[in-house]
Design an enzyme around this catalytic site. Structure first.
Site, short mmCIF file in Angstrom:
data_model
loop_
_atom_site.label_atom_id
_atom_site.label_comp_id
_atom_site.label_asym_id
_atom_site.label_seq_id
_atom_site.Cartn_x
_atom_site.Cartn_y
_atom_site.Cartn_z
N ASN A 60 10.13 26.09 -8.14
CA ASN A 60 11.24 25.18 -7.81
C ASN A 60 10.94 23.79 -8.33
O ASN A 60 9.78 23.37 -8.40
CB ASN A 60 11.48 25.17 -6.29
N GLY A 72 13.22 18.47 -6.18
CA GLY A 72 13.21 17.02 -6.30
C GLY A 72 13.64 16.28 -5.04
O GLY A 72 14.33 15.25 -5.12
N PHE A 73 13.22 16.79 -3.88
CA PHE A 73 13.52 16.11 -2.61
C PHE A 73 15.03 15.87 -2.44
O PHE A 73 15.46 14.77 -2.06
CB PHE A 73 12.79 14.77 -2.50
N SER A 97 4.05 16.80 -3.96
CA SER A 97 5.09 17.52 -4.68
C SER A 97 5.00 17.20 -6.17
O SER A 97 4.86 16.04 -6.54
CB SER A 97 6.48 17.13 -4.16
N ASN A 152 7.44 17.47 -8.16
CA ASN A 152 8.82 17.31 -8.63
C ASN A 152 9.35 15.89 -8.49
O ASN A 152 10.54 15.65 -8.73
CB ASN A 152 9.73 18.29 -7.90
N THR A 153 8.51 14.95 -8.05
CA THR A 153 8.84 13.53 -8.08
C THR A 153 7.82 12.86 -8.98
O THR A 153 6.62 12.96 -8.73
CB THR A 153 8.81 12.91 -6.68
N LYS A 201 -0.26 16.16 3.14
CA LYS A 201 -0.07 17.41 2.41
C LYS A 201 -0.59 17.25 0.99
O LYS A 201 -0.13 16.38 0.25
CB LYS A 201 1.40 17.81 2.40
N THR A 232 -1.71 24.19 1.19
CA THR A 232 -1.42 23.19 0.15
C THR A 232 0.06 23.23 -0.20
O THR A 232 0.80 24.07 0.30
CB THR A 232 -2.18 23.51 -1.16
N ASN A 233 0.41 22.34 -1.10
CA ASN A 233 1.73 22.34 -1.70
C ASN A 233 1.78 23.38 -2.83
O ASN A 233 0.88 24.21 -2.94
CB ASN A 233 2.06 20.93 -2.24
#
Length: 293
Positions: A112, A115-116, A179, A181-182, A221, A258-259
């Site tokens: 995925n 992106g929050f 994350s 995705n940022t 995290k 974890t992430n």
């Protein structure tokens, strides 16, 4: 009666994010009809205590499934010992362009790059206050992050804004600095950046604990892609904020490991493996266990 084998082909024929949203809406309808008990088999009580929180069983729901707190009560019907919602950011944001979720069914994996995407922290908190799960004392974690439009040098401001907004309503708070995705978010895991962030969050949490007369644990995290040196530095930084002269000075910090991973070593031969984003599911198991160890 397990209906999943019957509906799985139809769900997997859809875009992954559309199937995700449809499933959650269906759970909401089942809950609204008072039929949530049909989702449960007999769930054994296996109480655990961590950071002062008593949970009825150790199987919890991680953040990412319900980003906005829209489905708390329906998900609670499934019997989780605790539920974590988010990641939420100070301001609402749409997230990354579609499509942004890709199945790897051959390895029980998912990529995925959401992106929050969320409605903002205030909207999320409003939903938390309306949920029966929260009102009845269910253990609820709130996961906070930074807006994509916020420069990295101002990232701490977003986390402080998030902490102040969720603190009165959270049983624990997760600080998502991992994350993929940022853009550049994972740089907050570095020694100096993490130490600075922990200092600011620690000061704010001490003030909030005094104001609300409650101590809320804060968890960091982390990513599964840190090497041994980076993990060692991260552990030392956390210890420096939790220990003094060999004694625990603050037991309200923890780690979520974890992430998702950016590695594709185990899936590079599969369709969608080249999609950007975080890989979760079975392919991240060993990397996550390495971080835990």
């Amino acid at each position: 009666m397990n209906l999943y084998p019957l509906v799985k082909p139809s769900l997997f024929a859809m875009d992954a994010e559309r199937a995700h949203n449809l499933t959650l809406k269906t759970l909401d309808k089942v809950h609204a009809l008072g039929l949530g008990f049909l989702s449960q088999e007999k769930i054994a009580r296996d109480e655990r205590i961590f950071c002062g929180l008593k949970i009825p069983n150790p199987v919890g729901l991680a953040a990412g499934l319900d980003k906005d707190g829209k489905h708390i009560d329906a998900l609670a019907d499934l019997g989780f010992g605790f539920i974590e919602i988010g990641t939420v950011t100070p301001k609402a944001q749409a997230g990354n362009p579609l499509p942004r979720m890709f199945r790897l069914p051959e390895v029980s994996g998912l990529i995925n790059r959401m992106g929050f995407n969320n409605d903002g922290v205030d909207a999320c908190v409003a939903r938390v206050k309306q949920s029966d799960f929260w009102q009845n004392g269910g253990i609820l974690g709130l996961n906070i992050g930074k807006n994509a439009s916020t420069p990295m040098e101002r990232a701490a401001d977003d986390y402080l804004r998030g902490l102040h907004a969720v603190y009165p309503f959270a049983d624990y708070v997760t600080v998502n600095i991992s994350s993929p995705n940022t853009q550049n978010l994972r740089s907050l895991q570095s020694d100096e950046a993490l130490s600075n962030l922990l200092s600011l969050l620690g000061e704010a949490r001490a003030q909030l604990a005094h104001s609300y007369q409650k101590h809320v644990p804060v968890f960091i995290k982390v990513a599964p892609d840190l090497d041994e040196t980076q993990l060692g530095q991260l552990c030392m930084t956390l210890q420096n904020h939790c220990m003094e002269n060999g004694q625990t000075k603050d037991n309200a910090w923890g780690v979520i490991a974890t992430n998702t991973t950016v590695s594709r070593d185990l899936v590079q031969h599969l369709p969608h493996a080249n999609e950007t984003g975080g890989l979760s599911g079975a392919p991240v198991k060993e990397a996550s266990n390495r971080v835990i160890r």
